[in-house]
Structure formats: C-alpha cells, structure tokens
Scaffold this active site. Structure first.
Site, PDB file in Angstrom:
ATOM      1  N   HIS A 179       0.812  -1.219   0.000  1.00 37.08           N
ATOM      2  CA  HIS A 179       0.000   0.000   0.000  1.00 37.08           C
ATOM      3  C   HIS A 179       0.841   1.261   0.000  1.00 37.08           C
ATOM      4  CE1 HIS A 179      -4.020  -1.836   0.812  1.00 37.08           C
ATOM      5  NE2 HIS A 179      -3.209  -2.863   1.016  1.00 37.08           N
ATOM      6  N   ASP A 392       3.545   9.625  -0.642  1.00 33.16           N
ATOM      7  CA  ASP A 392       2.383   8.816  -0.272  1.00 33.16           C
ATOM      8  C   ASP A 392       2.265   7.648  -1.231  1.00 33.16           C
ATOM      9  OD1 ASP A 392       0.189   8.231   1.296  1.00 33.16           O
ATOM     10  OD2 ASP A 392      -0.711  10.212   1.090  1.00 33.16           O
TER      11      ASP A 392
END
Ligand code: F6P
Length: 415
Positions: A179, A392
């Site tokens: 992720h 991110d």
C-alpha cells in the site's frame, strides 16, 4: 459498530477453512473504551472490507492491543465473528510489537520506503522479531485457509509471509499488495535484509503495487539482488515459477460516498459547519493520519505565509480564511510520531496566537478520528481541499473529496 455479544465461538467459524483469506497487520476492527468496536484506522481497511464481505472471507490480523503472555483466551487470541465478519487474531505481546511494528515496520521500512524523509534505524535483533511475527501470521493463515484457497497478504509489515506460506501450503494461491511506495534501488540497497525481503515477496503468485514505478523498482531489484530474470511484468523465482508483478492502484467506494454526500442531513451539517466557523470567505481543509509523510507541518507553514501576506487583522474582523486540519491519531508510541505531533500542535498554537480573534481561530485542529459521515460533511463544507503529502502510496482522501462533491464545486490542491 457495537459488540452486542457478537464475539462468538472459540474455534474458527468455518472449521474446513475459508476460500478467501485477507492478511494484514491489523484486523479491520478494534475495541473501543466503551466495549464496542470501531473500524481500524487507515485506507487499507476501507479499501478491502467490502471485498471481504462479498467473498465471505476471513481476515487474519493483530487485534490492536498487546497480549499478555499469560492472557486468558479472548477476542485478542482466538477466532471470532463480528458484524458478519470472520476474524482470526494474531496475538502479539509488547516485545513483539516493539520489534516487529515499532522498530522494523515503522522505524526502518516506513521511512526508507517514503524516500528516506526520516533516517531509518536497522536493528538485527528486531529483524529476528519481525521474521518471527511473519511466521506467526503464516501459521495462522495456513490454519485458516481451505485447500486451494486464495490468500491476499497486505503491506510492508508482512513481506516475508508469501514465501513462508508457500513453503507450508503450496496448494494455495498467494497475492501480495503493497500500500506504500516501493523505493528505488539507491534507497533499497541500504537495507541490511534486502535479499530476504525480495525472496519473501517472490513467494507470491502476483505482487501488486500502487504505481508502475514501484513495480519497475521491484523488477530491477529482483534482477540485481537475486539475478532473477525479469521481463514483461513477470519475475522468475528461484523455484522456476513466474511471478506476476504490476500496478493495481486502490480506490474507494464511490457509490457509498456519493450517497452520503447527497443526503439532506449532510447538506445541513455542511451548512452548520460554515456557520460555526463564522462564515469565512474561504474554508481550507486537510484530513490526514498524523504522520510526518503527510506534510501537515509544511501545510501549516504555507497557511501561515498566506495569512501573513494578507497583513494583520484589526482585532475585530474574523479571519476571512480558515483552515480545518483533521489529524487522525497514529502510531503514538513511535518517537518520530510523538515529535511530529508536538511540532504540529506548537505551530497551530503559534498561528492562532498571531491570527485568531476572540472566539474565531484561524486554524481548527482536531486530533481525532471522525466517522465517515462527518468527514463527508467536512468535504462538502470546504472550498479548498489540501492533499499535500511529501510522499504517499495512494491518497484516498483526495478521491473521497472528489466523490463527495456532487455539487461539482470545490478545489483540490495536490502536491
Ligand atoms: O497504508 C499504510 C498503512 O500502514 C496501512 O497498512 C495501515 O492500515 C495504515 O497505514 C495505518 O497504519 P497503522 O496500522 O500503523 O496505524
């Protein structure tokens, strides 16, 4: 989500095993102080929970609470079902959490995988603990999976699980999804345990990343470190299997957010928020876990510069631009997160000291986790959404904001 006596059974709810198994560091729910349950923090849970229900699978993960070595069996240690979800906890004691979660996952891997924006600490003893916890996960998954099951392992906490599981259960199909970013070789080569991680991941049949650059980094590193043949989104593992590698960016349940956003009560809540703020000209909004990768400090400094450029208030006027910053509590036992919280809170105080008028702060800071319907009301109340992380994996707040704007208004600022 309430407990309502739902912690049921002392054995696996499907004794013959499940055909679909998700494994992630945390279970999708955690205990609240009043004895109920709430959703665990982070985008991972929100992205996967619908699929777990649809496939009637089981989720293997840590309960969110350290387990004492002599603890009686309870929902932190034995399989249970809540709100229709079958869950298998992996009990972890405080020493395991310190080594596996705090030191390796969040002290070494997380900063390195996010462009080394904080220095990583490499501790061999803690790595042994990480390995041991990965083995404990593999054991629980092997026990929960039916013959030929599909097992989907998630994130940087569990990178050794695919190979461990394959050795125990060659019959199951294994997917792995990361992720967060997967770093370029200049950074990954710093890791003392780099070969072991690549070997661990290559135990999977399919390895997914958020972005194609991460998949490319993985293929390059597999060749460089293990001499593996890598081409056309496949890497050849040591046992001759071809492992598929590619980008599969995660998203949100758009229909769920759209439905919430269109409710009359959401409209009313958004209006109420603007009233309570004193009807400023511009409402800016940030929603993040309180993490140094999210750029919250930098965002506050930028807002401070904006207000300074506007010049001083005359003492009576209200701030015409206000920032709401929701900072969801996160990893509060990890040193860098404690420091980050102090810095953010000091800055919020300094900005309000300079620019608030009585009863009207310039920055509204909430160190809280808000339920989805309240977040959607905030998205609807904002004029400008600031999603400005330094680094991110895939930011779902940006997607939630866009999905909430059924009025087709609002500005999204992305770093
Ligand atoms: O997205 C990265 C991630 O680490 C997820 O694995 C997790 O769900 C989320 O951030 C929250 O982190 P933590 O479980 O450490 O609170």
């Amino acid at each position: 989500m309430r407990d309502a006596g739902l912690v049921s059974g002392t054995s696996d709810p499907q004794p013959d095993g499940h055909h679909f198994v998700i494994a992630a560091n945390r279970l999708p729910v955690e205990r609240t102080a009043d004895g109920g349950y709430r959703s665990s923090p982070g985008g991972l849970v929100r992205a996967l929970i619908g699929l777990l229900r649809e496939r009637q699978g089981v989720w293997v993960g840590w309960s969110g609470t350290p387990t004492a070595a002599d603890a009686a069996p309870d929902e932190h240690t034995r399989p249970f079902t809540i709100d229709g979800l079958d869950l298998v906890p992996v009990p972890l004691d405080q020493d395991q959490l310190t080594g596996y979660y705090e030191t390796i996952s969040n002290g070494a891997l997380w900063p390195l995988y996010h462009d080394a924006i904080r220095p990583s600490l490499y501790d061999d003893e803690a790595w042994d603990v990480y390995r041991g916890v990965n083995r404990a996960f593999a054991d629980r998954i092997a026990a929960a999976a039916a013959p030929g099951a599909l097992v989907w392992v998630h994130d940087y906490h569990l990178q050794l699980v695919p190979a461990m599981l394959r050795a125990m259960r060659p019959d199951v199909r294994i997917g792995f999804f990361l992720h967060i970013p997967f770093p370029p070789q200049e950074l990954f080569m710093r890791l003392p345990w780099r070969d072991e991680i690549i070997e661990g991941l290559l135990g999977a049949d399919l390895i997914g990343f958020q972005r194609s650059v991460a998949a490319e980094n993985f293929c390059i590193l597999s060749s460089r470190l293990l001499g593996a043949e890598a081409e056309d989104h496949t890497v050849q593992a040591a046992d001759g299997r071809r492992v598929h590698v590619g980008p599969f960016p995660i998203s949100i349940d758009v229909a769920e957010i759209d439905e919430l956003a269109r409710r009359a009560e959401t409209d009313a809540a958004a209006e109420d928020i603007r009233n309570r703020l004193g009807r400023p000209e511009v409402v800016l909004l940030g929603v993040d876990r309180l993490d140094y990768t999210k750029g919250i400090e930098e965002r506050l400094l930028a807002f401070q510069s904006l207000l300074r450029a506007d010049g001083p208030l005359d003492g009576v006027r209200r701030p015409s631009r206000v920032l709401i910053q929701v900072a969801v509590p996160s990893r509060e036992t990890v040193g860098d997160y404690m420091t980050q919280r102090e810095r953010v809170e000091q800055l919020v105080g300094a900005i309000n000291g300079e620019f608030a008028t009585l009863g009207h702060p310039a920055v509204h800071y909430l160190h809280q986790s808000l339920p989805l319907h309240e977040l959607v009301a905030l998205y609807r109340a904002a004029d400008v959404m600031l999603v400005t992380p330094l680094r991110d994996g895939m930011n779902l707040v940006a997607k939630e904001f866009v999905a909430s704007r059924c009025d087709e208004r609002g500005v999204l600022v992305l770093s």
